[in-house]
Design a protein around this motif. Structure first.
Motif, PDB file in Angstrom:
ATOM      1  N   GLU A 128       0.782  -1.226   0.039  1.00  0.00           N
ATOM      2  CA  GLU A 128      -0.106  -0.038   0.012  1.00  0.00           C
ATOM      3  C   GLU A 128       1.033   1.327  -0.075  1.00  0.00           C
ATOM      4  OE1 GLU A 128      -4.467  -0.192   1.824  1.00  0.00           O
ATOM      5  OE2 GLU A 128      -2.759  -0.733   3.178  1.00  0.00           O
ATOM      6  N   ALA A 129       1.922   1.296   0.832  1.00  0.00           N
ATOM      7  CA  ALA A 129       2.385   2.512   1.081  1.00  0.00           C
ATOM      8  C   ALA A 129       3.481   2.986  -0.112  1.00  0.00           C
ATOM      9  CB  ALA A 129       3.409   2.539   2.419  1.00  0.00           C
ATOM     10  N   SER A 130       3.780   1.894  -1.027  1.00  0.00           N
ATOM     11  CA  SER A 130       5.051   2.051  -2.047  1.00  0.00           C
ATOM     12  C   SER A 130       4.255   2.274  -3.442  1.00  0.00           C
ATOM     13  CB  SER A 130       5.827   0.890  -2.041  1.00  0.00           C
ATOM     14  OG  SER A 130       6.690   1.077  -3.126  1.00  0.00           O
ATOM     15  N   GLU A 131       4.381   3.326  -4.039  1.00  0.00           N
ATOM     16  CA  GLU A 131       4.155   3.627  -5.532  1.00  0.00           C
ATOM     17  C   GLU A 131       4.950   2.585  -6.552  1.00  0.00           C
ATOM     18  OE1 GLU A 131       2.246   5.785  -8.042  1.00  0.00           O
ATOM     19  OE2 GLU A 131       1.294   5.999  -5.707  1.00  0.00           O
ATOM     20  N   SER A 132       6.197   2.213  -6.152  1.00  0.00           N
ATOM     21  CA  SER A 132       6.914   1.249  -6.950  1.00  0.00           C
ATOM     22  C   SER A 132       6.307  -0.310  -6.857  1.00  0.00           C
ATOM     23  CB  SER A 132       8.097   1.259  -6.507  1.00  0.00           C
ATOM     24  OG  SER A 132       8.504   0.530  -5.288  1.00  0.00           O
ATOM     25  N   LEU A 133       5.244  -0.498  -5.755  1.00  0.00           N
ATOM     26  CA  LEU A 133       4.733  -1.932  -5.783  1.00  0.00           C
ATOM     27  C   LEU A 133       3.391  -1.864  -6.245  1.00  0.00           C
ATOM     28  CD1 LEU A 133       6.076  -2.528  -2.481  1.00  0.00           C
ATOM     29  CD2 LEU A 133       6.953  -3.399  -4.727  1.00  0.00           C
ATOM     30  N   ILE A 134       2.819  -0.791  -7.017  1.00  0.00           N
ATOM     31  CA  ILE A 134       1.635  -0.873  -7.751  1.00  0.00           C
ATOM     32  C   ILE A 134       1.360  -2.210  -8.255  1.00  0.00           C
ATOM     33  CG2 ILE A 134      -0.058   0.445  -9.208  1.00  0.00           C
ATOM     34  CD1 ILE A 134       1.192   3.194  -8.424  1.00  0.00           C
ATOM     35  N   GLU A 135       2.021  -2.474  -9.223  1.00  0.00           N
ATOM     36  CA  GLU A 135       1.682  -3.775  -9.819  1.00  0.00           C
ATOM     37  C   GLU A 135       1.148  -5.020  -8.923  1.00  0.00           C
ATOM     38  OE1 GLU A 135       3.454  -7.259 -13.106  1.00  0.00           O
ATOM     39  OE2 GLU A 135       4.776  -5.417 -12.258  1.00  0.00           O
ATOM     40  N   TYR A 136       2.242  -5.113  -7.829  1.00  0.00           N
ATOM     41  CA  TYR A 136       1.860  -6.238  -6.917  1.00  0.00           C
ATOM     42  C   TYR A 136       0.630  -5.940  -6.074  1.00  0.00           C
ATOM     43  CZ  TYR A 136       6.213  -8.166  -8.596  1.00  0.00           C
ATOM     44  OH  TYR A 136       7.243  -8.574  -8.977  1.00  0.00           O
ATOM     45  N   TYR A 137       0.539  -4.620  -5.822  1.00  0.00           N
ATOM     46  CA  TYR A 137      -0.949  -4.413  -5.049  1.00  0.00           C
ATOM     47  C   TYR A 137      -1.921  -4.797  -5.874  1.00  0.00           C
ATOM     48  CZ  TYR A 137      -4.241  -1.462  -2.640  1.00  0.00           C
ATOM     49  OH  TYR A 137      -5.377  -0.743  -2.117  1.00  0.00           O
ATOM     50  N   ALA A 138      -2.099  -4.175  -7.330  1.00  0.00           N
ATOM     51  CA  ALA A 138      -3.238  -4.649  -8.206  1.00  0.00           C
ATOM     52  C   ALA A 138      -3.185  -6.006  -8.295  1.00  0.00           C
ATOM     53  CB  ALA A 138      -2.921  -3.858  -9.459  1.00  0.00           C
ATOM     54  N   ILE A 139      -2.443  -6.753  -8.639  1.00  0.00           N
ATOM     55  CA  ILE A 139      -2.540  -8.208  -8.842  1.00  0.00           C
ATOM     56  C   ILE A 139      -3.193  -8.897  -7.451  1.00  0.00           C
ATOM     57  CG2 ILE A 139      -1.043  -8.634 -10.712  1.00  0.00           C
ATOM     58  CD1 ILE A 139       0.945  -9.891  -8.910  1.00  0.00           C
ATOM     59  N   GLY A 140      -2.681  -8.438  -6.083  1.00  0.00           N
ATOM     60  CA  GLY A 140      -3.014  -8.890  -5.005  1.00  0.00           C
ATOM     61  C   GLY A 140      -4.563  -8.577  -4.888  1.00  0.00           C
ATOM     62  N   ALA A 141      -4.789  -7.300  -5.136  1.00  0.00           N
ATOM     63  CA  ALA A 141      -6.403  -7.119  -5.207  1.00  0.00           C
ATOM     64  C   ALA A 141      -7.378  -7.843  -6.055  1.00  0.00           C
ATOM     65  CB  ALA A 141      -6.427  -5.589  -5.397  1.00  0.00           C
ATOM     66  N   ASN A 142      -6.583  -8.026  -7.185  1.00  0.00           N
ATOM     67  CA  ASN A 142      -7.343  -9.020  -8.252  1.00  0.00           C
ATOM     68  C   ASN A 142      -7.701 -10.384  -7.580  1.00  0.00           C
ATOM     69  OD1 ASN A 142      -8.797  -9.070 -10.509  1.00  0.00           O
ATOM     70  ND2 ASN A 142      -7.010 -10.134 -11.524  1.00  0.00           N
ATOM     71  N   LEU A 143      -6.798 -10.780  -7.254  1.00  0.00           N
ATOM     72  CA  LEU A 143      -6.722 -12.332  -6.600  1.00  0.00           C
ATOM     73  C   LEU A 143      -7.675 -12.344  -5.188  1.00  0.00           C
ATOM     74  CD1 LEU A 143      -5.818 -15.116  -6.485  1.00  0.00           C
ATOM     75  CD2 LEU A 143      -3.816 -14.566  -5.206  1.00  0.00           C
ATOM     76  N   LEU A 144      -7.349 -11.224  -4.604  1.00  0.00           N
ATOM     77  CA  LEU A 144      -8.606 -11.157  -3.434  1.00  0.00           C
ATOM     78  C   LEU A 144      -9.891 -11.024  -3.808  1.00  0.00           C
ATOM     79  CD1 LEU A 144      -8.375 -11.107  -0.304  1.00  0.00           C
ATOM     80  CD2 LEU A 144      -7.943  -8.566  -0.512  1.00  0.00           C
ATOM     81  N   GLY A 145     -10.032 -10.372  -4.886  1.00  0.00           N
ATOM     82  CA  GLY A 145     -11.474 -10.257  -5.498  1.00  0.00           C
ATOM     83  C   GLY A 145     -11.908 -11.506  -5.995  1.00  0.00           C
ATOM     84  N   SER A 146     -10.919 -12.173  -6.439  1.00  0.00           N
ATOM     85  CA  SER A 146     -11.409 -13.612  -7.055  1.00  0.00           C
ATOM     86  C   SER A 146     -11.747 -14.373  -5.697  1.00  0.00           C
ATOM     87  CB  SER A 146      -9.971 -14.119  -7.843  1.00  0.00           C
ATOM     88  OG  SER A 146     -10.012 -13.422  -9.059  1.00  0.00           O
ATOM     89  N   PHE A 147     -11.106 -14.500  -4.732  1.00  0.00           N
ATOM     90  CA  PHE A 147     -11.348 -15.475  -3.368  1.00  0.00           C
ATOM     91  C   PHE A 147     -12.685 -15.097  -3.020  1.00  0.00           C
ATOM     92  CE2 PHE A 147      -6.688 -16.108  -2.912  1.00  0.00           C
ATOM     93  CZ  PHE A 147      -6.746 -17.526  -3.108  1.00  0.00           C
ATOM     94  N   TYR A 148     -13.151 -13.760  -2.842  1.00  0.00           N
ATOM     95  CA  TYR A 148     -14.379 -13.319  -2.264  1.00  0.00           C
ATOM     96  C   TYR A 148     -15.475 -13.661  -3.359  1.00  0.00           C
ATOM     97  CZ  TYR A 148     -12.522 -11.023   1.865  1.00  0.00           C
ATOM     98  OH  TYR A 148     -11.801 -10.593   2.681  1.00  0.00           O
ATOM     99  N   LEU A 149     -15.127 -13.237  -4.679  1.00  0.00           N
ATOM    100  CA  LEU A 149     -16.168 -13.898  -5.608  1.00  0.00           C
ATOM    101  C   LEU A 149     -16.394 -15.259  -5.583  1.00  0.00           C
ATOM    102  CD1 LEU A 149     -17.851 -12.744  -8.082  1.00  0.00           C
ATOM    103  CD2 LEU A 149     -15.708 -13.306  -9.609  1.00  0.00           C
ATOM    104  N   GLN A 150     -15.334 -16.128  -5.276  1.00  0.00           N
ATOM    105  CA  GLN A 150     -15.370 -17.537  -4.995  1.00  0.00           C
ATOM    106  C   GLN A 150     -16.603 -18.040  -3.889  1.00  0.00           C
ATOM    107  OE1 GLN A 150     -11.915 -20.169  -4.127  1.00  0.00           O
ATOM    108  NE2 GLN A 150     -12.415 -21.379  -5.923  1.00  0.00           N
TER     109      GLN A 150
END
Length: 182
Positions: free
Chosen positions: A118-140
């Motif tokens: 969350e706190a790092s601009e340089s880690l946006i890609e990992y933040y986004a793929i983590g959020a997408n995976l988290l969304g998928s788990f909740y969808l499941q």
């Protein structure tokens, strides 16, 4: 025959990714293993390739093998102080739970990933793929409100970094969510 042996691991790794993209995990795994044998173990390339191999193990229900690969990757990432590879490994550890059908554990691991980014601009890609995976788990789990929150976060992140393929995946998840809502 190649004169430059430094290129060989990259070629093997690239071929592994091509086979994996085509759905041939067996052949992709073989090339990833060949690449790993030639790579410096203490490098981000080694960690990234090992994580792909761990993903293949996960997809084939070889969970202990996958865990061993991810544990080794995490140790190496910490040893060489590579934050991005730590996040990459956290992501793959969370995907392992997807293949195990353990949504609760997957949610916990994916949350750890996004919280650590969350706190790092340089880690946006990992933040986004983590959020997408988290969304998928909740969808499941059919927890649609939580799923939508995280999928929207992923879409925003992928747009920001212009990661089109990942954005398409997040939009597909959003479409699945809309279908589930009715």
């Amino acid at each position: 025959k190649l004169g430059n042996t430094k290129l060989l691991p990259k070629i093997y790794s690239g071929l592994g990714h091509v086979y994996i993209t085509m759905g041939n995990y067996e052949e992709g795994g073989r090339y990833c293993q060949k690449a790993l044998e030639l790579m410096d173990k203490k490098s981000s390339e080694h960690i990234k390739t090992a994580n792909v191999l761990g993903y293949i193990f996960s997809s084939k229900s070889k969970f202990e093998d996958a865990e061993a690969v991810f544990d080794e990757s995490m140790l190496m990432a910490k040893e060489i102080n590579d934050t991005k590879m730590e996040k990459d490994t956290l992501y793959y550890q969370a995907t392992l739970e997807w293949f195990r059908n353990d949504s609760d554990k997957g949610i916990e691991k994916a949350r750890n990933l996004i919280n650590s980014c969350e706190a790092s601009e340089s880690l946006i890609e990992y933040y986004a793929i983590g959020a997408n995976l988290l969304g998928s788990f909740y969808l499941q789990k059919n927890e649609l409100k939580e799923a939508e929150k995280y999928i929207d976060m992923a879409i925003e992140g992928f747009r920001k970094i212009k990661h089109i393929n990942a954005l398409c995946t997040a939009v597909e998840n959003k479409a699945s969510l809309i279908l589930k809502k009715g």
